[in-house]
Design a protein around this motif. Structure first.
Motif, short mmCIF file in Angstrom:
data_model
loop_
_atom_site.label_atom_id
_atom_site.label_comp_id
_atom_site.label_asym_id
_atom_site.label_seq_id
_atom_site.Cartn_x
_atom_site.Cartn_y
_atom_site.Cartn_z
N GLU A 82 -6.84 -9.52 -12.66
CA GLU A 82 -6.16 -7.88 -12.94
C GLU A 82 -5.43 -7.22 -12.08
OE1 GLU A 82 -9.10 -7.75 -15.56
OE2 GLU A 82 -9.41 -8.56 -13.53
N LEU A 83 -4.31 -7.00 -12.42
CA LEU A 83 -2.79 -6.22 -11.44
C LEU A 83 -3.91 -4.50 -11.88
CD1 LEU A 83 -0.17 -7.96 -12.85
CD2 LEU A 83 -1.15 -8.00 -9.98
N VAL A 84 -3.80 -4.16 -10.51
CA VAL A 84 -4.73 -2.24 -10.00
C VAL A 84 -3.37 -1.77 -8.87
CG1 VAL A 84 -6.27 -1.10 -10.23
CG2 VAL A 84 -6.81 -4.00 -10.43
N PHE A 85 -3.21 -0.37 -10.27
CA PHE A 85 -2.19 0.32 -9.36
C PHE A 85 -2.44 1.49 -9.41
CE2 PHE A 85 0.03 -2.58 -11.91
CZ PHE A 85 0.59 -0.86 -13.06
N ARG A 86 -1.54 2.47 -8.78
CA ARG A 86 -1.81 3.87 -9.54
C ARG A 86 0.03 3.89 -9.95
NH1 ARG A 86 -4.99 7.54 -8.06
NH2 ARG A 86 -6.58 7.31 -6.22
N ASN A 87 -0.24 4.44 -11.11
CA ASN A 87 1.05 4.93 -11.66
C ASN A 87 1.85 6.11 -11.15
OD1 ASN A 87 0.16 7.01 -13.06
ND2 ASN A 87 -0.31 5.69 -14.92
N ASP A 88 3.27 5.98 -12.08
CA ASP A 88 4.15 7.09 -11.52
C ASP A 88 3.53 8.74 -11.33
OD1 ASP A 88 5.88 5.33 -10.46
OD2 ASP A 88 7.05 5.50 -12.99
N SER A 89 2.38 8.93 -12.60
CA SER A 89 1.80 10.30 -12.52
C SER A 89 0.25 9.44 -11.33
CB SER A 89 0.86 9.76 -13.85
OG SER A 89 2.27 10.31 -15.07
N GLY A 90 -0.10 9.27 -11.14
CA GLY A 90 -0.59 9.49 -10.26
C GLY A 90 -2.00 8.57 -10.05
N ASP A 91 -2.22 8.37 -11.50
CA ASP A 91 -3.21 7.51 -11.91
C ASP A 91 -3.16 6.09 -11.81
OD1 ASP A 91 -4.72 10.25 -13.08
OD2 ASP A 91 -2.94 9.56 -14.94
N ILE A 92 -4.72 6.13 -11.60
CA ILE A 92 -5.25 4.03 -11.66
C ILE A 92 -5.20 3.70 -12.49
CG2 ILE A 92 -7.09 2.63 -10.64
CD1 ILE A 92 -8.20 4.61 -8.55
N GLN A 93 -3.91 2.88 -12.57
CA GLN A 93 -3.74 1.66 -13.28
C GLN A 93 -4.18 0.46 -13.23
OE1 GLN A 93 0.41 2.04 -15.27
NE2 GLN A 93 -0.50 0.60 -16.96
N SER A 94 -4.82 -0.11 -14.82
CA SER A 94 -5.34 -1.61 -14.34
C SER A 94 -4.11 -2.62 -15.47
CB SER A 94 -6.67 -1.79 -14.86
OG SER A 94 -6.73 -3.18 -14.71
N LEU A 95 -3.83 -3.72 -15.31
CA LEU A 95 -3.12 -4.21 -16.74
C LEU A 95 -3.96 -5.67 -16.62
CD1 LEU A 95 0.65 -3.46 -15.84
CD2 LEU A 95 -0.89 -2.26 -17.33
N SER A 96 -4.79 -5.94 -17.20
CA SER A 96 -5.74 -7.15 -17.61
C SER A 96 -4.67 -8.50 -17.93
CB SER A 96 -6.97 -7.51 -18.06
OG SER A 96 -7.71 -7.96 -17.92
N ILE A 97 -4.65 -9.61 -17.65
CA ILE A 97 -4.70 -10.58 -18.32
C ILE A 97 -5.57 -11.26 -18.59
CG2 ILE A 97 -1.97 -10.16 -17.92
CD1 ILE A 97 -2.55 -12.63 -15.78
N ASN A 98 -5.58 -12.49 -19.53
CA ASN A 98 -6.69 -13.58 -20.32
C ASN A 98 -6.86 -14.65 -19.68
OD1 ASN A 98 -8.71 -12.57 -21.29
ND2 ASN A 98 -8.04 -14.16 -23.51
N VAL A 99 -6.61 -14.82 -18.67
CA VAL A 99 -5.97 -15.77 -17.77
C VAL A 99 -7.01 -15.32 -16.54
CG1 VAL A 99 -4.36 -17.50 -17.04
CG2 VAL A 99 -3.81 -16.16 -18.54
N GLY A 100 -7.86 -16.70 -16.17
CA GLY A 100 -8.87 -17.17 -14.93
C GLY A 100 -8.63 -18.05 -14.13
N ALA A 101 -9.50 -18.42 -13.39
CA ALA A 101 -8.72 -19.94 -12.79
C ALA A 101 -10.51 -20.59 -14.17
CB ALA A 101 -9.61 -19.55 -11.45
N VAL A 102 -11.71 -20.01 -13.85
CA VAL A 102 -11.89 -21.02 -14.81
C VAL A 102 -11.93 -20.79 -16.36
CG1 VAL A 102 -14.27 -20.95 -15.62
CG2 VAL A 102 -14.40 -19.60 -13.29
N ARG A 103 -11.17 -19.87 -16.71
CA ARG A 103 -10.65 -19.91 -18.58
C ARG A 103 -9.50 -20.98 -18.07
NH1 ARG A 103 -11.30 -16.11 -22.54
NH2 ARG A 103 -11.58 -14.47 -20.39
N LEU A 104 -8.68 -20.94 -17.32
CA LEU A 104 -7.25 -21.74 -17.54
C LEU A 104 -8.03 -23.80 -16.96
CD1 LEU A 104 -4.25 -20.77 -17.37
CD2 LEU A 104 -4.22 -21.35 -14.84
N THR A 105 -8.93 -23.48 -16.34
CA THR A 105 -9.71 -24.68 -15.43
C THR A 105 -10.11 -25.56 -17.11
OG1 THR A 105 -10.48 -24.58 -13.10
CG2 THR A 105 -11.34 -26.48 -14.45
N GLU A 106 -10.31 -25.08 -17.71
CA GLU A 106 -11.61 -25.75 -19.17
C GLU A 106 -10.39 -25.84 -20.05
OE1 GLU A 106 -14.10 -22.29 -19.95
OE2 GLU A 106 -15.51 -22.86 -18.61
#
Length: 251
Positions: A83-107
């Motif tokens: 996940e990449l999590v930050f406040r967007n231009d509107s001040g809301d917390i925005q999360s961008l999740s990618i389906n790539v993780g350490a376990v998933r990539l290893t497997e």
């Protein structure tokens, strides 16, 4: 293994007369077909309910538990997703999740070893997942979870985990790349498991997590990140404390 850990936590909670227990499950349980059975068994082990939270709620907890300024970005490399999590231009917390993780990539790529070919394939997966992402202007990228904290511990040559030394450690792209090269050479060996800073249970997935971190830093032209030992559990603790204070105010 999870039940054993939660049984130990339950004993500690009773020993210290804990009034409130909050336990949450994230990506792996969200994806599980039998998640209700899993949550039931884990709840019995802990002797308290275990809740599965959404990706959005996970992101909010991670940001509140980790960020020290509004214009920071939190990078959370998990087992199943990142996940990449930050406040967007509107001040809301925005999360961008990618389906790539350490376990998933290893497997998917590294269970039978590390080669130039499967590294290139894994990098293509990571870049494809992040190529549509645009980050706002940031004051800092804070990296949480096991991969960055382990890389910091390796850099510091710590025989035992020391949160005070690791939290706030500046991890440069050059250092991450050097560690990735070393991990590639020693993947699957006892040298890897015996090195200071590396927990033996994390050794098998550390290369994949490091590759994710390196690829993201390069893609966004970020020269260093700040390691944090905080994350979702800190956000959960803060939210729980605020809820208790609110109840006390209304009494």
């Amino acid at each position: 293994r999870a039940e054993t850990i939660l049984l130990n936590y339950s004993s500690l909670c009773k020993e210290y007369s804990v009034d409130v227990s909050n336990a949450i499950a994230t990506s792996a349980v969200r994806d599980a077909k039998n998640k209700h059975d899993v949550l039931s068994r884990l709840g019995k082990a802990l002797d308290a309910p275990v809740y599965c939270i959404s990706g959005k709620e996970e992101a909010q907890l991670c940001f509140h538990g980790t960020a020290q300024a509004d214009n920071e970005c939190i990078l959370d490399i998990g087992g199943g997703s990142t996940e990449l999590v930050f406040r967007n231009d509107s001040g809301d917390i925005q999360s961008l999740s990618i389906n790539v993780g350490a376990v998933r990539l290893t497997e998917r790529y590294f269970s039978d070893g590390v080669t130039d070919t499967n590294i290139e394939s894994a990098q293509r997966d990571i870049i494809e997942a992040i190529t549509h992402i645009t980050l706002p202007e940031l004051s800092m990228l804070r990296a949480v979870a096991g991969t960055p904290t382990t890389l910091a511990a390796m850099t510091l040559d710590l025989a035992e985990f020391d949160a005070q030394q690791i939290d706030g450690f500046a991890l440069t792209l050059n250092t991450v790349s050097n560690h990735r090269q070393w991990l590639m050479q020693h993947h699957g060996t006892e040298v890897l498991r015996s090195r200071n800073g590396i927990h033996p249970d994390r050794a098998d997935i550390l290369f994949a997590g490091t590759l994710i971190l390196e690829t993201i830093l390069k893609h966004f032209s970020i020269s260093e990140c700040t390691v944090s030992v905080r994350g979702v559990r800190y956000g959960l603790a803060i939210r729980s404390a605020e809820a208790i204070q609110l109840r006390q105010l209304h009494r």
